[in-house]
Design a protein around this motif. Sequence first.
Motif, PDB file in Angstrom:
ATOM      1  N   VAL A 146     -28.142  -7.964  54.445  1.00  0.00           N
ATOM      2  CA  VAL A 146     -29.479  -7.639  53.948  1.00  0.00           C
ATOM      3  C   VAL A 146     -30.264  -8.937  53.813  1.00  0.00           C
ATOM      4  CG1 VAL A 146     -30.829  -6.519  52.148  1.00  0.00           C
ATOM      5  CG2 VAL A 146     -28.524  -5.699  52.659  1.00  0.00           C
ATOM      6  N   ASP A 147     -31.256  -9.106  54.667  1.00  0.00           N
ATOM      7  CA  ASP A 147     -32.057 -10.335  54.676  1.00  0.00           C
ATOM      8  C   ASP A 147     -31.129 -11.546  54.825  1.00  0.00           C
ATOM      9  OD1 ASP A 147     -34.322  -8.773  54.365  1.00  0.00           O
ATOM     10  OD2 ASP A 147     -34.245  -8.879  52.179  1.00  0.00           O
ATOM     11  N   PRO A 170     -13.488  -7.551  43.394  1.00  0.00           N
ATOM     12  CA  PRO A 170     -13.551  -6.712  44.598  1.00  0.00           C
ATOM     13  C   PRO A 170     -14.860  -6.793  45.385  1.00  0.00           C
ATOM     14  CG  PRO A 170     -13.909  -5.371  42.662  1.00  0.00           C
ATOM     15  CD  PRO A 170     -13.640  -6.758  42.161  1.00  0.00           C
ATOM     16  N   PHE A 171     -15.943  -7.299  44.763  1.00  0.00           N
ATOM     17  CA  PHE A 171     -17.237  -7.326  45.444  1.00  0.00           C
ATOM     18  C   PHE A 171     -17.873  -8.707  45.323  1.00  0.00           C
ATOM     19  CE2 PHE A 171     -16.659  -2.941  43.922  1.00  0.00           C
ATOM     20  CZ  PHE A 171     -16.723  -2.257  45.124  1.00  0.00           C
ATOM     21  N   GLU A 191     -25.059  -3.553  42.600  1.00  0.00           N
ATOM     22  CA  GLU A 191     -26.347  -2.916  42.894  1.00  0.00           C
ATOM     23  C   GLU A 191     -27.435  -3.410  41.950  1.00  0.00           C
ATOM     24  OE1 GLU A 191     -25.239   1.149  42.583  1.00  0.00           O
ATOM     25  OE2 GLU A 191     -24.683   1.336  44.707  1.00  0.00           O
ATOM     26  N   ASP A 192     -27.085  -3.631  40.669  1.00  0.00           N
ATOM     27  CA  ASP A 192     -28.061  -4.171  39.712  1.00  0.00           C
ATOM     28  C   ASP A 192     -28.501  -5.573  40.125  1.00  0.00           C
ATOM     29  OD1 ASP A 192     -27.932  -1.880  38.209  1.00  0.00           O
ATOM     30  OD2 ASP A 192     -26.432  -2.666  36.802  1.00  0.00           O
ATOM     31  N   LYS A 200     -34.484  -4.717  49.169  1.00  0.00           N
ATOM     32  CA  LYS A 200     -35.103  -3.399  49.272  1.00  0.00           C
ATOM     33  C   LYS A 200     -34.163  -2.352  49.866  1.00  0.00           C
ATOM     34  CE  LYS A 200     -39.739  -5.362  49.724  1.00  0.00           C
ATOM     35  NZ  LYS A 200     -40.963  -5.453  50.558  1.00  0.00           N
ATOM     36  N   GLU A 201     -33.201  -2.795  50.667  1.00  0.00           N
ATOM     37  CA  GLU A 201     -32.298  -1.836  51.304  1.00  0.00           C
ATOM     38  C   GLU A 201     -31.296  -1.277  50.295  1.00  0.00           C
ATOM     39  OE1 GLU A 201     -30.396  -2.930  54.927  1.00  0.00           O
ATOM     40  OE2 GLU A 201     -32.089  -4.152  55.601  1.00  0.00           O
ATOM     41  N   THR A 202     -30.970  -0.009  50.470  1.00  0.00           N
ATOM     42  CA  THR A 202     -29.940   0.612  49.643  1.00  0.00           C
ATOM     43  C   THR A 202     -28.574   0.060  50.032  1.00  0.00           C
ATOM     44  OG1 THR A 202     -31.242   2.642  49.537  1.00  0.00           O
ATOM     45  CG2 THR A 202     -28.911   2.804  48.944  1.00  0.00           C
ATOM     46  N   ILE A 203     -27.748  -0.212  49.042  1.00  0.00           N
ATOM     47  CA  ILE A 203     -26.420  -0.737  49.323  1.00  0.00           C
ATOM     48  C   ILE A 203     -25.595   0.344  50.013  1.00  0.00           C
ATOM     49  CG2 ILE A 203     -24.329  -1.736  48.360  1.00  0.00           C
ATOM     50  CD1 ILE A 203     -26.836  -3.478  48.173  1.00  0.00           C
TER      51      ILE A 203
END
Length: 246
Positions: A146-147, A170-171, A191-192, A200-203
Amino acid sequence: MHSGFEFNYLVFILLIEAMIFAVCTSSVQTVLVWFLTRNFNKARVYLAFAALFPLLCVVWLACIFELQAIVNKKYLARDALISEIHQTPLVNRYGLFMCDRIDFASVGTGRREWPSDTKLKEQSDLKSGWQPINYGVEFVSEMQVVDNFLICAIDRNLAKQVYHRDCSVPFFIVDTKSNLKKGFYRLEELEDEARKLGLKETISLSPVIEVYRKYRFTAFDYVCFLLFILPPLAILAIFWLKSIRG
């Protein structure tokens, strides 16, 4: 085939299969051409072409494959499609690297990276969770670009069971501009953070092999494919038209 590239035994198998197919095709085509041109004055020319053309196609395939391998490896920073090593650039010098297995990958630049902004080395910034990327992120099973950010999910079970490595986080989000990464224990936390960064993109994480396929193949690869297919087909079409018409 060419020096300086990783070898894959599958190349030999493909070449053997291609030669067997070429010999069979040559035999069938020669019989058909003999039947159609047995009364022609230049029947021998047609027969010679029918016998040699499939073998020449194999040579043409090898040349085109060699061309794409050299260009991809030396100039486009991509794998040559002839080994168990898969690699492709992603964004800002960062790339995806897989060896032997395609269910997980390493993400990084292939060398140790330091934060690009000296302010980010301050203790206040490190307390926020961002850390130097160093050599990259390993055991990535799913990811999203993303970007300028790489969002990665780690296969902790694989790292522990197969490679005896303990990956507790894990992330990760990797900032490819500042060469920093930040770990998260839950997807909701990631996500936060993505919203705070203005992404802007959904994870929506995808398996690394899908990300590899998206970024590995370029217009150059498609041009090479067309170069292999179109010239032989055009020559074959002209040959058969002349054989039928006499």
